[in-house]
Design a protein around this motif. Structure first.
Motif, PDB file in Angstrom:
ATOM      1  N   GLY A  10       0.810  -1.217   0.000  1.00 35.52           N
ATOM      2  CA  GLY A  10       0.000   0.000   0.000  1.00 35.52           C
ATOM      3  C   GLY A  10       0.838   1.259   0.000  1.00 35.52           C
ATOM      4  O   GLY A  10       0.512   2.249  -0.655  1.00 35.52           O
ATOM      5  N   ASP A  11       1.941   1.242   0.720  1.00 36.12           N
ATOM      6  CA  ASP A  11       2.798   2.422   0.813  1.00 36.12           C
ATOM      7  C   ASP A  11       3.452   2.772  -0.523  1.00 36.12           C
ATOM      8  O   ASP A  11       3.826   3.920  -0.754  1.00 36.12           O
ATOM      9  CB  ASP A  11       3.873   2.179   1.884  1.00 36.12           C
ATOM     10  CG  ASP A  11       4.489   3.469   2.369  1.00 36.12           C
ATOM     11  OD1 ASP A  11       3.741   4.448   2.578  1.00 36.12           O
ATOM     12  OD2 ASP A  11       5.729   3.503   2.529  1.00 36.12           O
ATOM     13  N   ASP A  12       3.575   1.785  -1.410  1.00 34.74           N
ATOM     14  CA  ASP A  12       4.158   2.035  -2.733  1.00 34.74           C
ATOM     15  C   ASP A  12       3.240   2.884  -3.604  1.00 34.74           C
ATOM     16  O   ASP A  12       3.684   3.447  -4.606  1.00 34.74           O
ATOM     17  CB  ASP A  12       4.452   0.709  -3.454  1.00 34.74           C
ATOM     18  CG  ASP A  12       5.482  -0.123  -2.723  1.00 34.74           C
ATOM     19  OD1 ASP A  12       6.441   0.459  -2.171  1.00 34.74           O
ATOM     20  OD2 ASP A  12       5.320  -1.358  -2.701  1.00 34.74           O
ATOM     21  N   LEU A  13       1.986   2.969  -3.225  1.00 31.94           N
ATOM     22  CA  LEU A  13       1.014   3.749  -3.988  1.00 31.94           C
ATOM     23  C   LEU A  13       1.457   5.209  -4.133  1.00 31.94           C
ATOM     24  O   LEU A  13       1.292   5.808  -5.186  1.00 31.94           O
ATOM     25  CB  LEU A  13      -0.361   3.679  -3.323  1.00 31.94           C
ATOM     26  CG  LEU A  13      -1.491   4.450  -3.983  1.00 31.94           C
ATOM     27  CD1 LEU A  13      -1.783   3.863  -5.363  1.00 31.94           C
ATOM     28  CD2 LEU A  13      -2.730   4.407  -3.125  1.00 31.94           C
ATOM     29  N   SER A  18       3.037   9.563  -7.701  1.00 28.88           N
ATOM     30  CA  SER A  18       3.968  10.630  -8.088  1.00 28.88           C
ATOM     31  C   SER A  18       4.435  10.429  -9.527  1.00 28.88           C
ATOM     32  O   SER A  18       4.473  11.376 -10.318  1.00 28.88           O
ATOM     33  CB  SER A  18       5.169  10.637  -7.137  1.00 28.88           C
ATOM     34  OG  SER A  18       6.154  11.529  -7.593  1.00 28.88           O
ATOM     35  N   ILE A  19       4.754   9.190  -9.877  1.00 29.83           N
ATOM     36  CA  ILE A  19       5.201   8.877 -11.234  1.00 29.83           C
ATOM     37  C   ILE A  19       4.074   9.114 -12.224  1.00 29.83           C
ATOM     38  O   ILE A  19       4.271   9.735 -13.272  1.00 29.83           O
ATOM     39  CB  ILE A  19       5.716   7.428 -11.308  1.00 29.83           C
ATOM     40  CG1 ILE A  19       6.998   7.291 -10.484  1.00 29.83           C
ATOM     41  CG2 ILE A  19       5.947   6.996 -12.752  1.00 29.83           C
ATOM     42  CD1 ILE A  19       7.423   5.857 -10.201  1.00 29.83           C
ATOM     43  N   VAL A  20       2.875   8.642 -11.886  1.00 32.84           N
ATOM     44  CA  VAL A  20       1.706   8.829 -12.756  1.00 32.84           C
ATOM     45  C   VAL A  20       1.465  10.320 -12.993  1.00 32.84           C
ATOM     46  O   VAL A  20       1.204  10.745 -14.114  1.00 32.84           O
ATOM     47  CB  VAL A  20       0.459   8.143 -12.160  1.00 32.84           C
ATOM     48  CG1 VAL A  20      -0.810   8.571 -12.879  1.00 32.84           C
ATOM     49  CG2 VAL A  20       0.596   6.634 -12.216  1.00 32.84           C
ATOM     50  N   GLY A  21       1.583  11.114 -11.930  1.00 34.75           N
ATOM     51  CA  GLY A  21       1.379  12.554 -12.056  1.00 34.75           C
ATOM     52  C   GLY A  21       2.384  13.204 -12.994  1.00 34.75           C
ATOM     53  O   GLY A  21       2.034  14.047 -13.815  1.00 34.75           O
ATOM     54  N   GLU A 100      14.220   5.256  -7.669  1.00 37.17           N
ATOM     55  CA  GLU A 100      13.959   5.170  -6.235  1.00 37.17           C
ATOM     56  C   GLU A 100      12.952   4.051  -5.926  1.00 37.17           C
ATOM     57  O   GLU A 100      13.156   3.260  -4.999  1.00 37.17           O
ATOM     58  CB  GLU A 100      13.427   6.522  -5.755  1.00 37.17           C
ATOM     59  CG  GLU A 100      13.443   6.707  -4.272  1.00 37.17           C
ATOM     60  CD  GLU A 100      13.095   8.140  -3.906  1.00 37.17           C
ATOM     61  OE1 GLU A 100      13.905   8.749  -3.187  1.00 37.17           O
ATOM     62  OE2 GLU A 100      12.035   8.634  -4.322  1.00 37.17           O
ATOM     63  N   LEU A 101      11.894   3.963  -6.710  1.00 33.61           N
ATOM     64  CA  LEU A 101      10.894   2.914  -6.509  1.00 33.61           C
ATOM     65  C   LEU A 101      11.490   1.528  -6.772  1.00 33.61           C
ATOM     66  O   LEU A 101      11.299   0.601  -5.989  1.00 33.61           O
ATOM     67  CB  LEU A 101       9.676   3.150  -7.408  1.00 33.61           C
ATOM     68  CG  LEU A 101       8.562   2.103  -7.319  1.00 33.61           C
ATOM     69  CD1 LEU A 101       8.000   2.008  -5.899  1.00 33.61           C
ATOM     70  CD2 LEU A 101       7.457   2.435  -8.307  1.00 33.61           C
ATOM     71  N   LEU A 102      12.244   1.393  -7.868  1.00 37.18           N
ATOM     72  CA  LEU A 102      12.865   0.111  -8.182  1.00 37.18           C
ATOM     73  C   LEU A 102      13.868  -0.301  -7.105  1.00 37.18           C
ATOM     74  O   LEU A 102      13.957  -1.482  -6.749  1.00 37.18           O
ATOM     75  CB  LEU A 102      13.537   0.155  -9.559  1.00 37.18           C
ATOM     76  CG  LEU A 102      12.601   0.275 -10.757  1.00 37.18           C
ATOM     77  CD1 LEU A 102      13.407   0.431 -12.049  1.00 37.18           C
ATOM     78  CD2 LEU A 102      11.653  -0.905 -10.847  1.00 37.18           C
ATOM     79  N   PRO A 132       1.371  -8.526 -11.200  1.00 36.58           N
ATOM     80  CA  PRO A 132      -0.083  -8.731 -11.077  1.00 36.58           C
ATOM     81  C   PRO A 132      -0.761  -7.688 -10.198  1.00 36.58           C
ATOM     82  O   PRO A 132      -1.875  -7.262 -10.488  1.00 36.58           O
ATOM     83  CB  PRO A 132      -0.210 -10.126 -10.457  1.00 36.58           C
ATOM     84  CG  PRO A 132       1.089 -10.791 -10.705  1.00 36.58           C
ATOM     85  CD  PRO A 132       2.123  -9.711 -10.813  1.00 36.58           C
ATOM     86  N   GLU A 133      -0.068  -7.255  -9.131  1.00 34.47           N
ATOM     87  CA  GLU A 133      -0.696  -6.260  -8.254  1.00 34.47           C
ATOM     88  C   GLU A 133      -0.899  -4.926  -8.959  1.00 34.47           C
ATOM     89  O   GLU A 133      -1.867  -4.215  -8.691  1.00 34.47           O
ATOM     90  CB  GLU A 133       0.072  -5.972  -6.994  1.00 34.47           C
ATOM     91  CG  GLU A 133       1.071  -6.711  -6.294  1.00 34.47           C
ATOM     92  CD  GLU A 133       2.242  -7.376  -6.861  1.00 34.47           C
ATOM     93  OE1 GLU A 133       3.340  -7.065  -6.383  1.00 34.47           O
ATOM     94  OE2 GLU A 133       2.119  -8.239  -7.705  1.00 34.47           O
TER      95      GLU A 133
END
Length: 145
Positions: A10-13, A18-21, A100-102, A132-133
């Motif tokens: 959930g915290d990865d959201l 931010s990336i989507v934005g 950073e996410l990777l 899948p998530e």
């Protein structure tokens, strides 16, 4: 180097949003939601009845639900693919966020991610977008609207 990627939490959201934005994919989301509205079948409410639906009515309901589920899944996968394509085209603007996410997902640091070979890096990004998530996330959004 073979990096293992953990499941999304959930915290990865927040990183993902931010990336989507930064990718400015609002138009793609709007298009997906418009398709969702256009493809939705008109459902005849059965709550006015005191009895259970007939077998024929239940079969029709089940078929409509199955069709809606498949369409939502398809739209979610399409959105994930569009996001991957847009990310690869605009990698420079989201480079730090992606790295950073990777790094977080692979339990490494940003410098390790940024020094990966081109093939390894691209494979890691594609692996992320095939998670899948992540597909479930886009599928959930598609079914909500």
């Amino acid at each position: 180097m073979n990096l293992e990627m953990r499941e999304l939490k959930g915290d990865d959201l927040f990183s993902l949003l931010s990336i989507v934005g930064k990718l400015d994919i609002k138009d793609e989301f709007v298009e997906m939601f418009e398709k969702n509205v256009e493809s939705a079948e008109k459902v005849v409410p059965l709550d006015y009845k005191d009895k259970k639906p007939t077998k024929a009515e239940q079969a029709k309901i089940d078929k409509a639900k199955e069709k809606a589920e498949k369409e939502a899944q398809k739209r979610g996968m399409e959105m994930g693919a569009k996001m991957l394509q847009k990310t690869l085209r605009n990698l420079k603007s989201v480079k730090f966020d992606i790295n950073e996410l990777l790094a977080e997902l692979t339990a490494t640091d940003v410098s390790t991610i940024s020094t990966l070979g081109l093939t390894e890096y691209t494979t890691l990004i594609i692996t992320f977008f095939k998670k899948p998530e992540l597909i479930d996330f886009f599928k959930s959004i598609a079914t909500l609207l």
